[in-house]
Design a protein around this motif. Structure first.
Motif, PDB file in Angstrom:
ATOM      1  N   LEU A  34       1.552  18.071  24.466  1.00 50.93           N
ATOM      2  CA  LEU A  34       1.116  19.474  24.509  1.00 50.93           C
ATOM      3  C   LEU A  34       2.235  20.376  25.004  1.00 50.93           C
ATOM      4  O   LEU A  34       2.497  21.439  24.416  1.00 50.93           O
ATOM      5  CB  LEU A  34      -0.123  19.611  25.402  1.00 50.93           C
ATOM      6  CG  LEU A  34      -1.417  18.992  24.873  1.00 50.93           C
ATOM      7  CD1 LEU A  34      -2.531  19.118  25.911  1.00 50.93           C
ATOM      8  CD2 LEU A  34      -1.850  19.667  23.580  1.00 50.93           C
ATOM      9  N   CYS A  35       2.890  19.981  26.074  1.00 53.35           N
ATOM     10  CA  CYS A  35       3.983  20.799  26.627  1.00 53.35           C
ATOM     11  C   CYS A  35       5.124  20.938  25.624  1.00 53.35           C
ATOM     12  O   CYS A  35       5.679  22.035  25.431  1.00 53.35           O
ATOM     13  CB  CYS A  35       4.505  20.171  27.921  1.00 53.35           C
ATOM     14  SG  CYS A  35       3.311  20.206  29.282  1.00 53.35           S
ATOM     15  N   GLU A  36       5.472  19.809  24.968  1.00 51.16           N
ATOM     16  CA  GLU A  36       6.563  19.837  23.994  1.00 51.16           C
ATOM     17  C   GLU A  36       6.227  20.743  22.811  1.00 51.16           C
ATOM     18  O   GLU A  36       7.053  21.541  22.360  1.00 51.16           O
ATOM     19  CB  GLU A  36       6.844  18.415  23.511  1.00 51.16           C
ATOM     20  CG  GLU A  36       7.979  18.323  22.502  1.00 51.16           C
ATOM     21  CD  GLU A  36       8.134  16.918  21.946  1.00 51.16           C
ATOM     22  OE1 GLU A  36       8.743  16.796  20.861  1.00 51.16           O
ATOM     23  OE2 GLU A  36       7.656  15.968  22.601  1.00 51.16           O
ATOM     24  N   CYS A  37       4.999  20.614  22.303  1.00 52.50           N
ATOM     25  CA  CYS A  37       4.591  21.423  21.152  1.00 52.50           C
ATOM     26  C   CYS A  37       4.516  22.906  21.510  1.00 52.50           C
ATOM     27  O   CYS A  37       4.959  23.764  20.727  1.00 52.50           O
ATOM     28  CB  CYS A  37       3.240  20.932  20.624  1.00 52.50           C
ATOM     29  SG  CYS A  37       3.303  19.301  19.837  1.00 52.50           S
ATOM     30  N   LEU A  38       3.965  23.231  22.657  1.00 50.41           N
ATOM     31  CA  LEU A  38       3.865  24.636  23.065  1.00 50.41           C
ATOM     32  C   LEU A  38       5.241  25.259  23.229  1.00 50.41           C
ATOM     33  O   LEU A  38       5.443  26.446  22.918  1.00 50.41           O
ATOM     34  CB  LEU A  38       3.071  24.743  24.376  1.00 50.41           C
ATOM     35  CG  LEU A  38       1.567  24.452  24.262  1.00 50.41           C
ATOM     36  CD1 LEU A  38       0.919  24.442  25.642  1.00 50.41           C
ATOM     37  CD2 LEU A  38       0.883  25.493  23.369  1.00 50.41           C
ATOM     38  N   GLU A  39       6.187  24.472  23.696  1.00 54.66           N
ATOM     39  CA  GLU A  39       7.547  24.977  23.837  1.00 54.66           C
ATOM     40  C   GLU A  39       8.143  25.319  22.470  1.00 54.66           C
ATOM     41  O   GLU A  39       8.820  26.341  22.296  1.00 54.66           O
ATOM     42  CB  GLU A  39       8.413  23.933  24.540  1.00 54.66           C
ATOM     43  CG  GLU A  39       9.843  24.396  24.793  1.00 54.66           C
ATOM     44  CD  GLU A  39      10.682  23.341  25.500  1.00 54.66           C
ATOM     45  OE1 GLU A  39      11.903  23.545  25.599  1.00 54.66           O
ATOM     46  OE2 GLU A  39      10.104  22.334  25.944  1.00 54.66           O
ATOM     47  N   LYS A  40       7.873  24.460  21.494  1.00 57.69           N
ATOM     48  CA  LYS A  40       8.371  24.717  20.138  1.00 57.69           C
ATOM     49  C   LYS A  40       7.658  25.899  19.495  1.00 57.69           C
ATOM     50  O   LYS A  40       8.288  26.723  18.816  1.00 57.69           O
ATOM     51  CB  LYS A  40       8.194  23.462  19.269  1.00 57.69           C
ATOM     52  CG  LYS A  40       9.100  22.309  19.676  1.00 57.69           C
ATOM     53  CD  LYS A  40       8.913  21.109  18.766  1.00 57.69           C
ATOM     54  CE  LYS A  40       9.848  19.991  19.160  1.00 57.69           C
ATOM     55  NZ  LYS A  40       9.703  18.796  18.297  1.00 57.69           N
ATOM     56  N   PHE A  41       6.340  25.987  19.683  1.00 57.46           N
ATOM     57  CA  PHE A  41       5.582  27.086  19.099  1.00 57.46           C
ATOM     58  C   PHE A  41       6.003  28.449  19.661  1.00 57.46           C
ATOM     59  O   PHE A  41       5.756  29.486  19.041  1.00 57.46           O
ATOM     60  CB  PHE A  41       4.081  26.894  19.342  1.00 57.46           C
ATOM     61  CG  PHE A  41       3.514  25.662  18.684  1.00 57.46           C
ATOM     62  CD1 PHE A  41       4.123  25.106  17.561  1.00 57.46           C
ATOM     63  CD2 PHE A  41       2.373  25.037  19.187  1.00 57.46           C
ATOM     64  CE1 PHE A  41       3.610  23.965  16.954  1.00 57.46           C
ATOM     65  CE2 PHE A  41       1.859  23.891  18.581  1.00 57.46           C
ATOM     66  CZ  PHE A  41       2.482  23.356  17.474  1.00 57.46           C
ATOM     67  N   SER A  42       6.664  28.430  20.821  1.00 60.26           N
ATOM     68  CA  SER A  42       7.070  29.677  21.476  1.00 60.26           C
ATOM     69  C   SER A  42       8.410  30.198  20.974  1.00 60.26           C
ATOM     70  O   SER A  42       8.821  31.303  21.345  1.00 60.26           O
ATOM     71  CB  SER A  42       7.158  29.467  23.004  1.00 60.26           C
ATOM     72  OG  SER A  42       5.907  29.063  23.529  1.00 60.26           O
ATOM     73  N   THR A  43       9.097  29.414  20.148  1.00 64.98           N
ATOM     74  CA  THR A  43      10.398  29.856  19.643  1.00 64.98           C
ATOM     75  C   THR A  43      10.205  30.788  18.454  1.00 64.98           C
ATOM     76  O   THR A  43       9.209  30.688  17.730  1.00 64.98           O
ATOM     77  CB  THR A  43      11.242  28.648  19.215  1.00 64.98           C
ATOM     78  OG1 THR A  43      10.516  27.900  18.222  1.00 64.98           O
ATOM     79  CG2 THR A  43      11.525  27.748  20.405  1.00 64.98           C
ATOM     80  N   GLU A  71      -2.068  32.134  18.582  1.00 66.39           N
ATOM     81  CA  GLU A  71      -1.485  33.278  19.295  1.00 66.39           C
ATOM     82  C   GLU A  71       0.028  33.132  19.426  1.00 66.39           C
ATOM     83  O   GLU A  71       0.789  34.081  19.196  1.00 66.39           O
ATOM     84  CB  GLU A  71      -2.127  33.390  20.684  1.00 66.39           C
ATOM     85  CG  GLU A  71      -1.596  34.579  21.490  1.00 66.39           C
ATOM     86  CD  GLU A  71      -2.256  34.672  22.858  1.00 66.39           C
ATOM     87  OE1 GLU A  71      -1.757  35.461  23.673  1.00 66.39           O
ATOM     88  OE2 GLU A  71      -3.242  33.945  23.099  1.00 66.39           O
ATOM     89  N   LEU A  72       0.501  31.914  19.775  1.00 67.35           N
ATOM     90  CA  LEU A  72       1.936  31.704  19.953  1.00 67.35           C
ATOM     91  C   LEU A  72       2.705  31.869  18.640  1.00 67.35           C
ATOM     92  O   LEU A  72       3.752  32.518  18.600  1.00 67.35           O
ATOM     93  CB  LEU A  72       2.187  30.308  20.531  1.00 67.35           C
ATOM     94  CG  LEU A  72       1.877  30.118  22.015  1.00 67.35           C
ATOM     95  CD1 LEU A  72       2.018  28.647  22.405  1.00 67.35           C
ATOM     96  CD2 LEU A  72       2.811  30.970  22.871  1.00 67.35           C
ATOM     97  N   LEU A  73       2.183  31.268  17.591  1.00 64.31           N
ATOM     98  CA  LEU A  73       2.878  31.331  16.304  1.00 64.31           C
ATOM     99  C   LEU A  73       2.922  32.747  15.758  1.00 64.31           C
ATOM    100  O   LEU A  73       3.948  33.187  15.216  1.00 64.31           O
ATOM    101  CB  LEU A  73       2.209  30.377  15.298  1.00 64.31           C
ATOM    102  CG  LEU A  73       2.382  28.876  15.562  1.00 64.31           C
ATOM    103  CD1 LEU A  73       1.583  28.061  14.546  1.00 64.31           C
ATOM    104  CD2 LEU A  73       3.857  28.470  15.498  1.00 64.31           C
TER     105      LEU A  73
END
Length: 510
Positions: A34-43, A71-73
């Motif tokens: 989850l942390c890894e994916c959220l970090e990527k989605f925030s770029t 929301e992030l994407l």
């Protein structure tokens, strides 16, 4: 075949940098995912990345919240690529040539790549951090053999893709073999590795014969490109256990020429109480040399040794091993050896005399009778090919249909008869036709390729529902691996698998 290989390079092709570590997926910690994916989605513009769907799948499997990812994407969507496209369209609408706009975009991209390129990071991508295109399932897109050959994991996947293409696309098998051979023959290490793998697969009950054929075709391609792969071939076929036969075969295959001394050694070995395995003399290169020596016009054999050549060719083409009872060794079935020897002798005597067309008329009955032996048919085709390829043949030929070509028509006649039988079947004469072909198959007096041809044509003609009697007659032939093994794909979408699955589901098979 020459255009598919680099003759100057030989086995010495440069090998580029390799692959990332791939393999089976490991068990991942959901919170870390989850942390890894959220970090990527925030770029910025991550929604445009090729790996977006893979990351979304990981995120949701780890229990991620859909609202958060949406929301992030959306919040980080900058639309850089779309803005560039829009600007390019405006320039074109403003009167700038399309080619000029394209050049502007490409030059700018080139400048940005050169400006930001870091060689060390690039090397890291291809050696440590993983997810090479092969790991992502795009091994079919790898076009650089040098790149694939560097890493065993990458090469294995690319080889698997090439073999699958050969199995699934029977219509274009020659091109598939050439592409596969191009990759396998890149270097000694790729050739040995691939041939060992194919050797292991050739012993599988399903599809083993096809793998053996592919291996033989690749060997042939390597030889055409002037690679001496005889030591590798002999090491893989177990010839080392039979030193005399191994030495004789190696000597002839390496020189691509037969000689009476080595032929005598083989003849003596295969007439001993415990002969070497038949597969040794079934090496395609050796069989072609034997066929040429006995059927190609202009080749003179020493009469003292001629019978040995004939016997070895007949032995290789007619003798086969039969499994004994449990705990017993295999035995050799030589029932057709004598008749095959006689047929080869008769046709050899006709082909070797270089008779004219008018003189051959008296021998047609003998030729038609003998070509029912597959090995004799191959010899006749070789003889006809060599004869009609002579520049003077058609200048001197006065017949409306030359005798040599009429012989080829006789070989083709069998398939034509099967076409007629399929036509009878399509008109309602089903059971008698299938029963007759099944009897031919069970008797073993009909070439298996003709049975395969019949089964293929019938499967393309018929559709369910079927009568129980038809299923009982036809299904055993469809299920037989020797007949339909090369016609089956990995899944159940081919006609063979579809027919078998349908019959198993709807009929009681005895």
């Amino acid at each position: 075949m020459e255009e598919y290989f680099d003759e100057e390079r030989g086995w010495e092709g440069e090998i580029a940098d390799g692959e990332l570590d791939g393999g089976e997926e490991s068990v991942e910690n959901p919170q870390e995912v989850l942390c890894e994916c959220l970090e990527k989605f925030s770029t910025p513009d991550y929604i445009m990345e090729p790996g977006i769907f893979t990351q979304l799948k990981r995120y949701f499997q780890a229990g991620g919240n859909p609202e958060t990812v949406i929301e992030l994407l959306s919040h980080n969507y900058s639309a850089v690529a779309q803005m560039a496209n829009l600007l390019a369209e405006w320039l074109i609408l403003g009167g700038v040539k399309v080619t000029d706009v394209q050049a502007m975009v490409e030059n700018h991209l080139k400048e940005m790549i050169v400006k930001t390129f870091d060689p060390k990071k690039a090397d890291t991508i291809f050696t440590e951090e993983g997810e090479l295109i092969s790991d992502a399932g795009y091994q079919g897109e790898i076009t650089s053999i040098s790149t694939a050959a560097q890493q065993i994991e990458v090469f294995s996947r690319v080889l698997k893709t090439a073999i699958s293409g050969f199995l699934q696309n029977s219509d274009d098998w020659q091109n598939n073999i050439q592409e596969c051979a191009k990759m396998v023959c890149h270097g000694q290490h790729t050739y040995v590795y691939s041939q060992v793998l194919l050797q292991v697969l050739s012993h599988e009950p399903k599809g083993g014969a096809t793998m053996k054929r592919l291996s033989q075709e690749i060997t042939k391609c390597a030889q055409l490109n002037h690679h001496d792969v005889t030591p590798i071939t002999m090491a893989l076929n177990g010839a080392a256990k039979y030193p005399q036969a191994c030495q004789a075969l190696t000597s002839m295959l390496s020189r691509n020429t037969l000689n009476p001394a080595d032929i005598t050694v083989l003849y003596r070995n295969y007439n001993s109480p415990e002969p070497p395995p038949i597969d040794l003399v079934r090496t395609p290169q050796f069989l072609e040399l034997l066929v040429d020596s006995l059927f190609k016009p202009g080749i003179k054999l020493n009469p003292e040794h001629k019978y040995k050549y004939i016997h070895l060719l007949a032995y290789a083409s007619s003798v086969f091993e039969t499994s004994g009872k449990k705990g017993q060794n295999k035995s050799l079935n030589k029932e057709e050896l004598k008749s095959t020897v006689q047929a080869i002798e008769k046709v050899h005597s006709i082909c070797n005399l270089n008779k004219g067309s008018s003189e051959l008329v008296a021998d047609l009955t003998t030729l038609y009778h003998c070509i029912r032996f597959p090995v004799v048919s191959v010899g006749v085709v070789r003889w006809v090919e060599s004869t009609v390829m002579e520049p003077s043949y058609f200048k001197l030929c006065t017949e409306h249909t030359p005798i040599h070509l009429a012989l080829l028509d006789e070989l083709e006649m069998r398939k034509m008869l099967l076409d007629r039988m399929v036509n009878l079947l399509s008109r309602g004469c089903v059971v008698p036709v299938v029963k007759y072909i099944k009897q031919c198959w069970l008797r073993g007096d009909t070439d298996i390729s003709l049975i395969r041809y019949f089964v293929t044509e019938v499967l393309e003609t018929i559709a369910p529902p079927y009568t129980p009697e038809f299923v009982q007659l036809f299904l055993p032939m469809v299920e037989n691996d020797e007949i339909t093994g090369t016609m089956r794909g990995d899944g159940e979408n081919d006609t063979v698998s579809e027919f078998i699955v349908y019959c198993k589901a709807n009929y009681t098979v005895l």
